[in-house]
Design an enzyme around this catalytic site. Structure first.
Site, short mmCIF file in Angstrom:
data_model
loop_
_atom_site.label_atom_id
_atom_site.label_comp_id
_atom_site.label_asym_id
_atom_site.label_seq_id
_atom_site.Cartn_x
_atom_site.Cartn_y
_atom_site.Cartn_z
N ARG B 57 -23.80 -16.03 -30.56
CA ARG B 57 -23.22 -15.45 -31.34
C ARG B 57 -24.29 -15.26 -32.78
NH1 ARG B 57 -20.14 -16.71 -28.32
NH2 ARG B 57 -20.21 -18.32 -28.41
N THR B 58 -24.55 -16.51 -33.55
CA THR B 58 -24.93 -16.59 -35.03
C THR B 58 -26.24 -15.23 -35.11
OG1 THR B 58 -24.50 -18.26 -34.82
CG2 THR B 58 -26.46 -16.95 -36.74
N LYS B 86 -46.43 -26.84 -28.84
CA LYS B 86 -48.14 -27.27 -28.74
C LYS B 86 -48.01 -27.71 -29.98
CE LYS B 86 -49.85 -22.28 -27.40
NZ LYS B 86 -50.70 -21.66 -27.80
N ARG B 107 -32.24 -21.55 -37.63
CA ARG B 107 -31.33 -22.43 -36.87
C ARG B 107 -32.43 -23.67 -36.46
NH1 ARG B 107 -26.28 -21.68 -33.04
NH2 ARG B 107 -25.66 -21.34 -35.30
N HIS B 135 -23.50 -24.55 -41.43
CA HIS B 135 -23.72 -23.58 -41.29
C HIS B 135 -23.41 -22.30 -42.17
CE1 HIS B 135 -24.01 -20.39 -38.28
NE2 HIS B 135 -23.54 -20.67 -37.18
#
Lengths: 164, 309
Positions: B57-58, B86, B107, B135
């Site tokens: 959703r975000t 890497k 995120r 959040h």
């Protein structure tokens, strides 16, 4: 490697206050009794530079009943180190000695911000990752010595924190 | 100039009631706006997204929001497909992304990651979820849903149930609610109670009661906010299994709720809300997800446009 350092640990009594005067260096006075060894660790003073260090524990004091004293020869405490002291023993004083004379007397004051002194105790904080980042903490309660990590915002108690 | 222009959105703590209401008002305008007019708000602009944790959703709501404003988006949806695999640092990844975009959303699994990344980025950065810490855009979406569905926030009795220890949405929600006069009940198993090291400031601003019984006040709540028990954040699976399924909202429980109460959930759900609850009038979690796109579009529009729209 053999160091020529001498660390004198002198248990004191009221009538036996014999700690030698220093020509050049720093005297950390009025440390809360029992905090002397912790201060040595926090400041990274371990004698590896060869200077004479004197630690006196439980010295009778008119001001605070009992105190610890540290004398470090040929080394002048930096401001960052003074901040560290403020977090361990806020009533300590720092005396800078040059040629046997007291040239500067600093009262330790707790800063509003503590940079690169403690590691955040939250293992999931970005400041404990491999990123190029140094810990910064805001002092939110000067009496209770409560800090807040700038990054993860967790509330941290000074007594539970590890030094860099 | 609006206060959000070219600013980072890192923590809901930075939002007072006035700032929250600026976003709610902007969201109302975005919803009502003619689509052609709306598409002018981010025309020629690029959203760069960096998602180092799974998200549906975000991330999608940010992309949909940017598209609705006429902008484009590019980024990393899976850390294993980026140069971090890497060994590239987060700082370098953010630096590079800020060269390619006008606004970033991050995120990341570590607490404080967005605050650090914002120091690196030359473009405004939005926290899309940082570890178990915060959040903020979810909290904005949650409060907007409450206002839309209940017409107010002040005076409401709000139950927050589930994983209160690891759920980052809960901390942001409580900070956001602390701007209002609300009666909050925190309901969780003992082992998933809210963390005291993260409530130092909340306690000064918000009165809340803690319990482990969901049924005790179920008939009094105006809003029931349910969170998922987050398996991925438990140190070991055994601890997770002990509390898995602690609270399940089924039709039997919904029948005990006020007729005009609403049930919210940041989603994804696992088994906290049974699917037959979806059809009840109290179920507003899909509506909440829809508002996620609208509130994020409002934030992006505020960040990218100097003048009010």
């Amino acid at each position: 490697m053999i160091y020529s350092t001498v660390i004198q640990i002198i248990p004191m009594s009221e009538h036996d206050l014999i700690v030698r005067r220093i020509r050049d260096g720093t005297v950390i006075d009025h440390l809360k009794a029992g905090k002397g060894i912790q201060v040595l660790n926090a400041l990274g003073i371990n004698g590896s530079d060869g200077n004479v260090i004197t630690l006196a524990l439980n010295v009778p004091s008119a001001k605070i009943s009992k105190k610890d004293i540290i004398k470090v020869e040929n080394k002048y405490l930096k401001d960052d180190d003074t901040n560290k002291l403020a977090l361990i023993s806020p009533k300590a004083t720092v005396n800078i000695i040059k040629d046997f004379k007291l040239v500067e007397k600093r009262l330790v004051s707790l800063p509003n911000k503590v940079e690169r002194i403690f590691r955040c105790s939250n293992p999931d904080c970005i400041s404990n990752s491999n990123e190029d980042i140094e810990s910064i903490m805001d002092v939110v309660d000067k009496t209770g010595l409560v800090l807040r990590c700038k990054y993860c915002t967790r509330i941290l108690n000074v007594s539970e924190l590890k030094y860099y | 100039m609006n206060d959000f222009f070219q600013t980072d959105i890192i923590s809901i703590r930075d939002f007072n009631k006035e700032k929250l209401e600026t976003v709610f008002s902007a969201t109302d305008k975005i919803i009502q706006m003619n689509p052609n007019e709306r598409r002018e708000l981010a025309r020629g602009k690029t959203l760069g997204y960096l998602f180092f944790e799974p998200s549906t959703r975000t991330r999608l709501s940010f992309q949909a929001a940017m598209a609705s404003l006429g902008g484009t988006s590019l980024g990393i949806a899976d850390a294993s497909s980026s140069s971090t695999k890497k060994g590239e640092s987060l700082a370098d990844t953010v630096h590079i992304m800020s060269l390619y975009s006008d606004v970033l959303v991050l995120r990341h699994p570590l607490d404080g990651s967005s605050r650090f990344a914002a120091e690196i980025s030359s473009k405004p950065l939005i926290n899309g979820g940082s570890g178990t810490e915060e959040h903020p855009t979810q909290a904005i979406q949650d409060l907007f849903t409450i206002i839309r569905e209940k017409k107010k926030i002040d005076g409401l009795k709000i139950g927050v149930a589930g994983d209160l220890k690891y759920g980052r949405t809960v901390y942001s929600l409580l900070y956001a609610l602390s701007n209002y006069n609300v009666d909050v009940h925190l309901i969780s198993p003992e082992s998933l109670k809210i963390r005291s090291d993260s409530t130092y400031d909340i306690k000064k601003r918000l009165k809340y009661k803690e319990s482990s019984s969901l049924e005790e006040h179920i008939d009094e709540f105006d809003v029931l906010y349910v969170t998922r028990i987050q398996k991925e954040r438990f140190p070991d699976e055994e601890e997770y299994l002990k509390v898995k399924g602690s609270y399940t909202i089924g039709l039997d429980l919904v029948k005990k709720m006020k007729d005009d109460a609403i049930i919210l959930h940041p989603l994804p759900r696992v088994d906290e809300i049974s699917t037959d609850v979806d059809e009840t009038k109290q179920a507003k979690y899909f509506k909440q997800a829809q508002y996620g796109k609208d509130t994020r579009a409002a934030l992006l529009a505020l960040i990218l446009n100097e003048n009010s729209f």
